[in-house]
Design an enzyme around this catalytic site. Sequence first.
Site, PDB file in Angstrom:
ATOM      1  N   TYR A  24       0.846  -1.207   0.000  1.00 55.77           N
ATOM      2  CA  TYR A  24       0.000   0.000   0.000  1.00 55.77           C
ATOM      3  C   TYR A  24       0.877   1.252   0.000  1.00 55.77           C
ATOM      4  O   TYR A  24       0.602   2.220  -0.718  1.00 55.77           O
ATOM      5  CB  TYR A  24      -0.935  -0.018   1.217  1.00 55.77           C
ATOM      6  CG  TYR A  24      -1.570   1.313   1.520  1.00 55.77           C
ATOM      7  CD1 TYR A  24      -2.544   1.858   0.677  1.00 55.77           C
ATOM      8  CD2 TYR A  24      -1.186   2.049   2.643  1.00 55.77           C
ATOM      9  CE1 TYR A  24      -3.106   3.097   0.949  1.00 55.77           C
ATOM     10  CE2 TYR A  24      -1.742   3.286   2.923  1.00 55.77           C
ATOM     11  CZ  TYR A  24      -2.696   3.808   2.072  1.00 55.77           C
ATOM     12  OH  TYR A  24      -3.244   5.030   2.338  1.00 55.77           O
ATOM     13  N   SER A 106      -2.707  13.727   7.951  1.00 52.15           N
ATOM     14  CA  SER A 106      -3.701  13.384   6.929  1.00 52.15           C
ATOM     15  C   SER A 106      -5.095  13.298   7.534  1.00 52.15           C
ATOM     16  O   SER A 106      -5.257  12.895   8.683  1.00 52.15           O
ATOM     17  CB  SER A 106      -3.332  12.026   6.312  1.00 52.15           C
ATOM     18  OG  SER A 106      -4.414  11.501   5.589  1.00 52.15           O
ATOM     19  N   GLN A 127      -4.178  18.215   6.605  1.00 54.30           N
ATOM     20  CA  GLN A 127      -4.530  17.943   5.197  1.00 54.30           C
ATOM     21  C   GLN A 127      -5.982  17.505   5.103  1.00 54.30           C
ATOM     22  O   GLN A 127      -6.472  16.744   5.931  1.00 54.30           O
ATOM     23  CB  GLN A 127      -3.623  16.844   4.638  1.00 54.30           C
ATOM     24  CG  GLN A 127      -3.954  16.432   3.212  1.00 54.30           C
ATOM     25  CD  GLN A 127      -4.909  15.251   3.124  1.00 54.30           C
ATOM     26  OE1 GLN A 127      -4.874  14.367   3.966  1.00 54.30           O
ATOM     27  NE2 GLN A 127      -5.785  15.244   2.126  1.00 54.30           N
ATOM     28  N   TYR A 129      -9.254  16.513   2.129  1.00 56.76           N
ATOM     29  CA  TYR A 129      -9.825  16.339   0.785  1.00 56.76           C
ATOM     30  C   TYR A 129     -11.201  16.983   0.790  1.00 56.76           C
ATOM     31  O   TYR A 129     -11.811  17.118   1.845  1.00 56.76           O
ATOM     32  CB  TYR A 129     -10.053  14.855   0.482  1.00 56.76           C
ATOM     33  CG  TYR A 129      -8.835  13.984   0.436  1.00 56.76           C
ATOM     34  CD1 TYR A 129      -7.966  14.057  -0.637  1.00 56.76           C
ATOM     35  CD2 TYR A 129      -8.581  13.066   1.444  1.00 56.76           C
ATOM     36  CE1 TYR A 129      -6.860  13.227  -0.691  1.00 56.76           C
ATOM     37  CE2 TYR A 129      -7.471  12.233   1.387  1.00 56.76           C
ATOM     38  CZ  TYR A 129      -6.620  12.315   0.316  1.00 56.76           C
ATOM     39  OH  TYR A 129      -5.530  11.504   0.252  1.00 56.76           O
ATOM     40  N   THR A 155      -5.852  18.807  -0.715  1.00 54.99           N
ATOM     41  CA  THR A 155      -5.408  17.922  -1.796  1.00 54.99           C
ATOM     42  C   THR A 155      -6.445  17.905  -2.909  1.00 54.99           C
ATOM     43  O   THR A 155      -7.612  17.600  -2.664  1.00 54.99           O
ATOM     44  CB  THR A 155      -5.156  16.511  -1.226  1.00 54.99           C
ATOM     45  OG1 THR A 155      -4.214  16.640  -0.168  1.00 54.99           O
ATOM     46  CG2 THR A 155      -4.638  15.567  -2.283  1.00 54.99           C
ATOM     47  N   LYS A 253      -2.522  21.077  -2.974  1.00 55.87           N
ATOM     48  CA  LYS A 253      -1.552  20.010  -3.259  1.00 55.87           C
ATOM     49  C   LYS A 253      -2.065  19.122  -4.387  1.00 55.87           C
ATOM     50  O   LYS A 253      -3.197  18.621  -4.318  1.00 55.87           O
ATOM     51  CB  LYS A 253      -1.362  19.165  -1.992  1.00 55.87           C
ATOM     52  CG  LYS A 253      -0.549  17.891  -2.160  1.00 55.87           C
ATOM     53  CD  LYS A 253      -0.289  17.268  -0.802  1.00 55.87           C
ATOM     54  CE  LYS A 253       0.449  15.959  -0.885  1.00 55.87           C
ATOM     55  NZ  LYS A 253      -0.384  14.845  -1.341  1.00 55.87           N
ATOM     56  N   HIS A 277       0.963  13.013  -6.365  1.00 60.34           N
ATOM     57  CA  HIS A 277       0.514  12.125  -5.284  1.00 60.34           C
ATOM     58  C   HIS A 277       1.452  10.905  -5.165  1.00 60.34           C
ATOM     59  O   HIS A 277       1.011   9.784  -4.910  1.00 60.34           O
ATOM     60  CB  HIS A 277      -0.931  11.668  -5.551  1.00 60.34           C
ATOM     61  CG  HIS A 277      -1.755  11.491  -4.307  1.00 60.34           C
ATOM     62  ND1 HIS A 277      -2.640  12.447  -3.865  1.00 60.34           N
ATOM     63  CD2 HIS A 277      -1.848  10.472  -3.422  1.00 60.34           C
ATOM     64  CE1 HIS A 277      -3.243  12.006  -2.766  1.00 60.34           C
ATOM     65  NE2 HIS A 277      -2.773  10.807  -2.477  1.00 60.34           N
TER      66      HIS A 277
HETATM   67  C1  FNR Z   1       0.001   9.381   0.324  1.00 60.34           C
HETATM   68  N1  FNR Z   1      -0.279  10.681  -0.073  1.00 60.34           N
HETATM   69  C2  FNR Z   1      -1.343  11.339   0.505  1.00 60.34           C
HETATM   70  N2  FNR Z   1      -1.594  12.640   0.178  1.00 60.34           N
HETATM   71  C3  FNR Z   1      -2.598  13.313   0.768  1.00 60.34           C
HETATM   72  O1  FNR Z   1      -2.798  14.474   0.457  1.00 60.34           O
HETATM   73  N3  FNR Z   1      -3.369  12.711   1.713  1.00 60.34           N
HETATM   74  C4  FNR Z   1      -3.196  11.424   2.099  1.00 60.34           C
HETATM   75  O2  FNR Z   1      -3.894  10.905   2.968  1.00 60.34           O
HETATM   76  C5  FNR Z   1      -2.165  10.693   1.445  1.00 60.34           C
HETATM   77  N4  FNR Z   1      -1.957   9.377   1.736  1.00 60.34           N
HETATM   78  C6  FNR Z   1      -0.866   8.727   1.228  1.00 60.34           C
HETATM   79  C7  FNR Z   1      -0.602   7.416   1.621  1.00 60.34           C
HETATM   80  C8  FNR Z   1       0.558   6.778   1.173  1.00 60.34           C
HETATM   81  C9  FNR Z   1       0.854   5.396   1.653  1.00 60.34           C
HETATM   82  C10 FNR Z   1       1.453   7.468   0.309  1.00 60.34           C
HETATM   83  C11 FNR Z   1       2.731   6.801  -0.154  1.00 60.34           C
HETATM   84  C12 FNR Z   1       1.164   8.730  -0.120  1.00 60.34           C
HETATM   85  C13 FNR Z   1       0.633  11.388  -0.983  1.00 60.34           C
HETATM   86  C14 FNR Z   1       1.759  12.053  -0.200  1.00 60.34           C
HETATM   87  O3  FNR Z   1       1.265  13.121   0.566  1.00 60.34           O
HETATM   88  C15 FNR Z   1       2.853  12.618  -1.123  1.00 60.34           C
HETATM   89  O4  FNR Z   1       2.264  13.421  -2.121  1.00 60.34           O
HETATM   90  C16 FNR Z   1       3.697  11.543  -1.803  1.00 60.34           C
HETATM   91  O5  FNR Z   1       3.909  10.446  -0.938  1.00 60.34           O
HETATM   92  C17 FNR Z   1       5.035  12.123  -2.228  1.00 60.34           C
HETATM   93  O6  FNR Z   1       5.802  11.195  -2.903  1.00 60.34           O
HETATM   94  P1  FNR Z   1       6.980  10.327  -2.226  1.00 60.34           P
HETATM   95  O7  FNR Z   1       7.764  11.236  -1.304  1.00 60.34           O
HETATM   96  O8  FNR Z   1       6.297   9.223  -1.476  1.00 60.34           O
HETATM   97  O9  FNR Z   1       7.749   9.862  -3.400  1.00 60.34           O
END
Ligand code: FNR
Length: 384
Positions: A24, A106, A127, A129, A155, A253, A277
């Site tokens: 995940y 989150s 954060q 949605y 987001t 974002k 994302h």
């Molecule tokens: C996320 N991301 C994310 N973004 C957001 O706005 N709300 C969220 O709840 C989540 N949940 C989430 C879960 C998991 C498991 C991941 C890997 C990512 C996206 C996150 O904020 C971010 O944009 C990315 O993870 C950035 O990329 P890198 O650093 O993982 O490469």
Amino acid sequence: MYPATVADWRALAQRRLPRFLFDYVAGGAGDEATLAANLADFAAIRLRQRVLVDVSQVDTRSQLAGQACALPLALAPVGLAGMMARRGEAQAARAALAAGVPFTLSTVGICPLAEVVAATGHAPWFQLYMLRDRGAVRALLDAAWAGGCRTLVFTVDLPLPGMRWRDVRNGMAASGARAALLRARHVLARPGWVGDVVIGGRPLSFGNLHQQVPGGRDLNAFKTWIDAQFDPGVTWRDIEWLRGQWQGRLLLKGILEVDDARTAVASGADGIVVSNHGGRQLDAAPASITALPAIARAVGSQTEVLMDGGVRSGVDIFKALALGARGVLIGRPWVWALAAQGQAGVTQLLAHWQRELLLTMTLAGVTRIADINPSHLITPQEHP
Ligand code: FNR
């Protein structure tokens, strides 16, 4: 082994987490082409080494969303982080505070805002949605404000969740006995995680949504509610509405296009996060680092431009800044460090990155964050 790089933290997390949870976090949408591009496009960038500049005083301090930071980095919002280690968001927020960088909670974190505030004595970035139920959005904004949050990361790249095949394979989206059995097999193979999270980390629910899902007892009830709340009808008009509801700083974002960045500024956002994302939404979208320069040129003087996706070292932070970002967010790196060694892991990761950013600045001949600019990049024409 003493973990050093993100690859080390990832390997440790893989040994610690049940397979469906590891996948995940690690996975992306579709063929994971955008996920791979996020990393590959960073790796292709070359920096100029400069010598015999006085670098006896190098300073990595910066400001993000008006907040002083030890380095221009924030922990990105990651849903379910509290499933990766006991009360995971509280542990990571403590590490972020000690390192002098912002933590973003989150909407779908496990720890409620109040728990994170109690753990740190400090309100994180929050954060959110857009949800179909605008009353719920209002209530969450009010709760965030009352909890002391002054920076909202909103987001905008998730009108619907992306197609993540690893999750499909692992039965994450499925209900019923077969999926439960599959997940149980993954869980039974990781007794250390069971002790830490399942036994020691309760309650495992979406801590910020208790008011909204009053009957919610377990993660499935919350998941059903959230799935019904994704609102693909959201438009810029809703952002204007949101702007009117939130007096703090508003960061949008999930921007990848110059036109959208301009509209974000016109809608009253205080900043944007150039993001795909983490390659989890539109597979085939460009790497964030590749989308960044044009956006930074277009709106960088009017708004704060942050980026995330594929940042894996202090060198990468420098590269993002040279391409026009004010700062970066990181997702998977902190989650892997958290899964591997809890708060201590995140602390170690951030200490390594600060040191590496400082070294990169030293070797590039820059002493202040504000002085990092495109002149530090070797262009593809010079270095084909
Ligand atoms: C996320 N991301 C994310 N973004 C957001 O706005 N709300 C969220 O709840 C989540 N949940 C989430 C879960 C998991 C498991 C991941 C890997 C990512 C996206 C996150 O904020 C971010 O944009 C990315 O993870 C950035 O990329 P890198 O650093 O993982 O490469």
